[in-house]
Motif scaffolding. Structure first.
Motif, PDB file in Angstrom:
ATOM      1  N   PRO A  31       0.826  -1.218   0.000  1.00 39.91           N
ATOM      2  CA  PRO A  31       0.000   0.000   0.000  1.00 39.91           C
ATOM      3  C   PRO A  31       0.858   1.264   0.000  1.00 39.91           C
ATOM      4  O   PRO A  31       1.999   1.262   0.472  1.00 39.91           O
ATOM      5  CB  PRO A  31      -0.794  -0.117   1.303  1.00 39.91           C
ATOM      6  N   TYR A  32       0.298   2.318  -0.536  1.00 40.62           N
ATOM      7  CA  TYR A  32       0.943   3.634  -0.490  1.00 40.62           C
ATOM      8  C   TYR A  32       0.465   4.316   0.790  1.00 40.62           C
ATOM      9  O   TYR A  32      -0.685   4.718   0.892  1.00 40.62           O
ATOM     10  CB  TYR A  32       0.547   4.455  -1.718  1.00 40.62           C
ATOM     11  N   THR A  33       1.329   4.415   1.774  1.00 34.09           N
ATOM     12  CA  THR A  33       0.938   4.921   3.091  1.00 34.09           C
ATOM     13  C   THR A  33       1.564   6.279   3.391  1.00 34.09           C
ATOM     14  O   THR A  33       2.518   6.700   2.733  1.00 34.09           O
ATOM     15  CB  THR A  33       1.369   3.939   4.191  1.00 34.09           C
ATOM     16  N   ARG A  34       1.034   6.944   4.397  1.00 31.46           N
ATOM     17  CA  ARG A  34       1.590   8.237   4.827  1.00 31.46           C
ATOM     18  C   ARG A  34       3.036   8.062   5.289  1.00 31.46           C
ATOM     19  O   ARG A  34       3.895   8.907   5.021  1.00 31.46           O
ATOM     20  CB  ARG A  34       0.735   8.810   5.961  1.00 31.46           C
ATOM     21  N   ALA A  35       3.315   6.968   5.964  1.00 33.62           N
ATOM     22  CA  ALA A  35       4.666   6.708   6.459  1.00 33.62           C
ATOM     23  C   ALA A  35       5.649   6.581   5.299  1.00 33.62           C
ATOM     24  O   ALA A  35       6.775   7.095   5.363  1.00 33.62           O
ATOM     25  CB  ALA A  35       4.691   5.439   7.311  1.00 33.62           C
ATOM     26  N   TYR A  36       5.220   5.902   4.239  1.00 32.84           N
ATOM     27  CA  TYR A  36       6.106   5.759   3.075  1.00 32.84           C
ATOM     28  C   TYR A  36       6.311   7.110   2.403  1.00 32.84           C
ATOM     29  O   TYR A  36       7.428   7.497   2.066  1.00 32.84           O
ATOM     30  CB  TYR A  36       5.534   4.756   2.070  1.00 32.84           C
ATOM     31  N   TYR A  37       5.209   7.811   2.205  1.00 34.09           N
ATOM     32  CA  TYR A  37       5.270   9.134   1.569  1.00 34.09           C
ATOM     33  C   TYR A  37       6.226  10.066   2.309  1.00 34.09           C
ATOM     34  O   TYR A  37       7.054  10.753   1.706  1.00 34.09           O
ATOM     35  CB  TYR A  37       3.858   9.712   1.518  1.00 34.09           C
ATOM     36  N   GLU A  38       6.149  10.083   3.645  1.00 32.24           N
ATOM     37  CA  GLU A  38       7.016  10.960   4.429  1.00 32.24           C
ATOM     38  C   GLU A  38       8.478  10.546   4.332  1.00 32.24           C
ATOM     39  O   GLU A  38       9.377  11.365   4.495  1.00 32.24           O
ATOM     40  CB  GLU A  38       6.563  10.978   5.890  1.00 32.24           C
ATOM     41  N   GLY A  39       8.712   9.272   4.038  1.00 27.06           N
ATOM     42  CA  GLY A  39      10.083   8.791   3.942  1.00 27.06           C
ATOM     43  C   GLY A  39      10.769   9.130   2.630  1.00 27.06           C
ATOM     44  O   GLY A  39      12.003   9.218   2.579  1.00 27.06           O
ATOM     45  N   VAL A  40       9.980   9.332   1.577  1.00 24.23           N
ATOM     46  CA  VAL A  40      10.584   9.572   0.264  1.00 24.23           C
ATOM     47  C   VAL A  40      10.342  10.973  -0.311  1.00 24.23           C
ATOM     48  O   VAL A  40      11.042  11.405  -1.224  1.00 24.23           O
ATOM     49  CB  VAL A  40      10.090   8.532  -0.778  1.00 24.23           C
ATOM     50  N   ALA A  41       9.357  11.689   0.231  1.00 23.49           N
ATOM     51  CA  ALA A  41       9.015  13.001  -0.323  1.00 23.49           C
ATOM     52  C   ALA A  41      10.163  13.990  -0.183  1.00 23.49           C
ATOM     53  O   ALA A  41      10.744  14.140   0.890  1.00 23.49           O
ATOM     54  CB  ALA A  41       7.765  13.552   0.363  1.00 23.49           C
ATOM     55  N   HIS A  42      10.488  14.661  -1.282  1.00 25.26           N
ATOM     56  CA  HIS A  42      11.539  15.690  -1.325  1.00 25.26           C
ATOM     57  C   HIS A  42      12.877  15.190  -0.791  1.00 25.26           C
ATOM     58  O   HIS A  42      13.628  15.929  -0.154  1.00 25.26           O
ATOM     59  CB  HIS A  42      11.086  16.927  -0.536  1.00 25.26           C
ATOM     60  N   THR A  43      13.158  13.926  -1.050  1.00 23.83           N
ATOM     61  CA  THR A  43      14.431  13.324  -0.648  1.00 23.83           C
ATOM     62  C   THR A  43      15.205  12.956  -1.909  1.00 23.83           C
ATOM     63  O   THR A  43      14.606  12.553  -2.905  1.00 23.83           O
ATOM     64  CB  THR A  43      14.176  12.059   0.203  1.00 23.83           C
ATOM     65  N   ILE A  44      16.514  13.096  -1.884  1.00 25.91           N
ATOM     66  CA  ILE A  44      17.301  12.771  -3.064  1.00 25.91           C
ATOM     67  C   ILE A  44      17.159  11.284  -3.401  1.00 25.91           C
ATOM     68  O   ILE A  44      16.918  10.451  -2.534  1.00 25.91           O
ATOM     69  CB  ILE A  44      18.782  13.163  -2.896  1.00 25.91           C
ATOM     70  N   PHE A  45      17.307  10.972  -4.669  1.00 27.91           N
ATOM     71  CA  PHE A  45      17.082   9.631  -5.200  1.00 27.91           C
ATOM     72  C   PHE A  45      17.779   8.518  -4.397  1.00 27.91           C
ATOM     73  O   PHE A  45      17.135   7.553  -4.016  1.00 27.91           O
ATOM     74  CB  PHE A  45      17.545   9.609  -6.656  1.00 27.91           C
ATOM     75  N   PRO A  46      19.082   8.604  -4.153  1.00 23.66           N
ATOM     76  CA  PRO A  46      19.761   7.517  -3.443  1.00 23.66           C
ATOM     77  C   PRO A  46      19.202   7.281  -2.036  1.00 23.66           C
ATOM     78  O   PRO A  46      19.053   6.135  -1.611  1.00 23.66           O
ATOM     79  CB  PRO A  46      21.219   7.994  -3.378  1.00 23.66           C
ATOM     80  N   LEU A  47      18.877   8.356  -1.321  1.00 25.94           N
ATOM     81  CA  LEU A  47      18.325   8.197   0.029  1.00 25.94           C
ATOM     82  C   LEU A  47      16.902   7.660  -0.009  1.00 25.94           C
ATOM     83  O   LEU A  47      16.502   6.865   0.853  1.00 25.94           O
ATOM     84  CB  LEU A  47      18.360   9.536   0.781  1.00 25.94           C
ATOM     85  N   ALA A  48      16.133   8.076  -1.012  1.00 23.66           N
ATOM     86  CA  ALA A  48      14.767   7.562  -1.169  1.00 23.66           C
ATOM     87  C   ALA A  48      14.807   6.065  -1.484  1.00 23.66           C
ATOM     88  O   ALA A  48      13.982   5.292  -0.983  1.00 23.66           O
ATOM     89  CB  ALA A  48      14.039   8.318  -2.271  1.00 23.66           C
ATOM     90  N   ALA A  49      15.769   5.666  -2.309  1.00 25.18           N
ATOM     91  CA  ALA A  49      15.903   4.249  -2.657  1.00 25.18           C
ATOM     92  C   ALA A  49      16.323   3.432  -1.431  1.00 25.18           C
ATOM     93  O   ALA A  49      15.811   2.330  -1.201  1.00 25.18           O
ATOM     94  CB  ALA A  49      16.920   4.078  -3.777  1.00 25.18           C
ATOM     95  N   LYS A  50      17.238   3.968  -0.655  1.00 19.54           N
ATOM     96  CA  LYS A  50      17.691   3.281   0.557  1.00 19.54           C
ATOM     97  C   LYS A  50      16.532   3.121   1.537  1.00 19.54           C
ATOM     98  O   LYS A  50      16.334   2.052   2.121  1.00 19.54           O
ATOM     99  CB  LYS A  50      18.830   4.072   1.213  1.00 19.54           C
ATOM    100  N   PHE A  51      15.758   4.194   1.704  1.00 19.33           N
ATOM    101  CA  PHE A  51      14.597   4.129   2.592  1.00 19.33           C
ATOM    102  C   PHE A  51      13.605   3.085   2.093  1.00 19.33           C
ATOM    103  O   PHE A  51      13.084   2.270   2.867  1.00 19.33           O
ATOM    104  CB  PHE A  51      13.907   5.494   2.679  1.00 19.33           C
ATOM    105  N   THR A  52      13.326   3.108   0.781  1.00 26.17           N
ATOM    106  CA  THR A  52      12.360   2.175   0.196  1.00 26.17           C
ATOM    107  C   THR A  52      12.796   0.729   0.378  1.00 26.17           C
ATOM    108  O   THR A  52      11.988  -0.136   0.745  1.00 26.17           O
ATOM    109  CB  THR A  52      12.185   2.475  -1.303  1.00 26.17           C
ATOM    110  N   LYS A  53      14.055   0.467   0.133  1.00 21.25           N
ATOM    111  CA  LYS A  53      14.577  -0.898   0.283  1.00 21.25           C
ATOM    112  C   LYS A  53      14.399  -1.394   1.717  1.00 21.25           C
ATOM    113  O   LYS A  53      13.958  -2.532   1.945  1.00 21.25           O
ATOM    114  CB  LYS A  53      16.053  -0.942  -0.106  1.00 21.25           C
ATOM    115  N   GLU A  54      14.730  -0.541   2.685  1.00 22.56           N
ATOM    116  CA  GLU A  54      14.645  -0.937   4.092  1.00 22.56           C
ATOM    117  C   GLU A  54      13.203  -0.959   4.595  1.00 22.56           C
ATOM    118  O   GLU A  54      12.783  -1.900   5.276  1.00 22.56           O
ATOM    119  CB  GLU A  54      15.488   0.017   4.941  1.00 22.56           C
ATOM    120  N   PHE A  55      12.432   0.066   4.252  1.00 17.63           N
ATOM    121  CA  PHE A  55      11.053   0.176   4.733  1.00 17.63           C
ATOM    122  C   PHE A  55      10.178  -0.944   4.182  1.00 17.63           C
ATOM    123  O   PHE A  55       9.340  -1.505   4.888  1.00 17.63           O
ATOM    124  CB  PHE A  55      10.480   1.540   4.324  1.00 17.63           C
ATOM    125  N   CYS A  56      10.387  -1.278   2.899  1.00 18.05           N
ATOM    126  CA  CYS A  56       9.578  -2.299   2.250  1.00 18.05           C
ATOM    127  C   CYS A  56      10.229  -3.679   2.287  1.00 18.05           C
ATOM    128  O   CYS A  56       9.651  -4.656   1.785  1.00 18.05           O
ATOM    129  CB  CYS A  56       9.295  -1.904   0.805  1.00 18.05           C
TER     130      CYS A  56
END
Length: 214
Positions: A31-56
């Motif tokens: 699901p697309y959740t608020r927690a995920y959105y807050e983790g990737v919004a306005h974040t540079i690509f590499p950090l967003a990818a790192k967050f996504t890999k760990e969060f998901c």
């Protein structure tokens, strides 16, 4: 000096990444959740990818995640629109002799595509990419580095951004922050109004009377 964010501030592009995120997660039954959105919004690509890999808890590498995002985004930035009042305000600032630059978390390829397509790049001395600096706009470091590049004092800079976190980073760097409304961050409007030096719903609010009549 005026420092402008791009996504959601100069151009209406935040929806691009919302669509990309929803599709990316849906492919994995997530699901697309608020927690995920807050983790990737306005974040540079590499950090967003790192967050996504760990969060998901994904098996894919950060490089594979970023590559998939690029495919999903395709040429979307060639079709984004400029936000109301932006073009007139940039012309007004240029006529006043103001120095202007962009400070963005956007991927360079997407940024150049959008600004060139909309004929906005000509207004700026430089585009400063947070991704190339390896820094997040939530921290003052990006803003301090941008001021240094342009040879200006942080306290002589005014930042325009639609992200509360980025405005906090700018203020921590002792810069003036002008919050810009975007529906993507509408839930932060009340807090931004209380935190930023100025908050605008549209750049049309900053136009001189004679510019508004044109």
């Amino acid at each position: 000096m005026f420092l402008f964010d791009m996504d959601g501030t100069l151009i209406d592009s935040n929806r691009v990444w919302k669509d990309v995120d929803r599709e990316f997660l849906a492919r994995r039954g997530l699901p697309y959740t608020r927690a995920y959105y807050e983790g990737v919004a306005h974040t540079i690509f590499p950090l967003a990818a790192k967050f996504t890999k760990e969060f998901c808890r994904l098996p894919e590498s950060c490089e594979e995640i970023m590559a998939e995002w690029m495919v999903l985004a395709k040429d979307a930035y060639a079709h984004v629109t400029v936000k109301p009042g932006v073009r007139a305000y940039l012309k007004q600032c240029k006529s006043e002799g103001r120095r202007m630059a962009v400070v963005t978390s956007s991927v360079p390829e997407h940024c150049h595509m959008a600004l060139e397509k909309l004929d906005l790049e000509k207004y700026f001395e430089r585009i400063n990419f947070a991704q190339e600096l390896g820094m997040d706009k939530k921290l003052p470091d990006v803003w301090l580095a941008s001021a240094k590049v342009h040879g200006v004092r942080p306290e002589d800079c005014t930042v325009f951004d639609d992200s509360l976190a980025a405005c906090r980073g700018a203020r921590a760097a002792k810069m003036r922050a002008i919050g810009v409304y975007d529906s993507f961050f509408s839930h932060d409007e009340k807090e931004m109004r209380g935190f930023c030096d100025v908050y605008i719903k549209s750049f049309e609010e900053l136009l001189l009377p004679e510019r508004k009549r044109r």
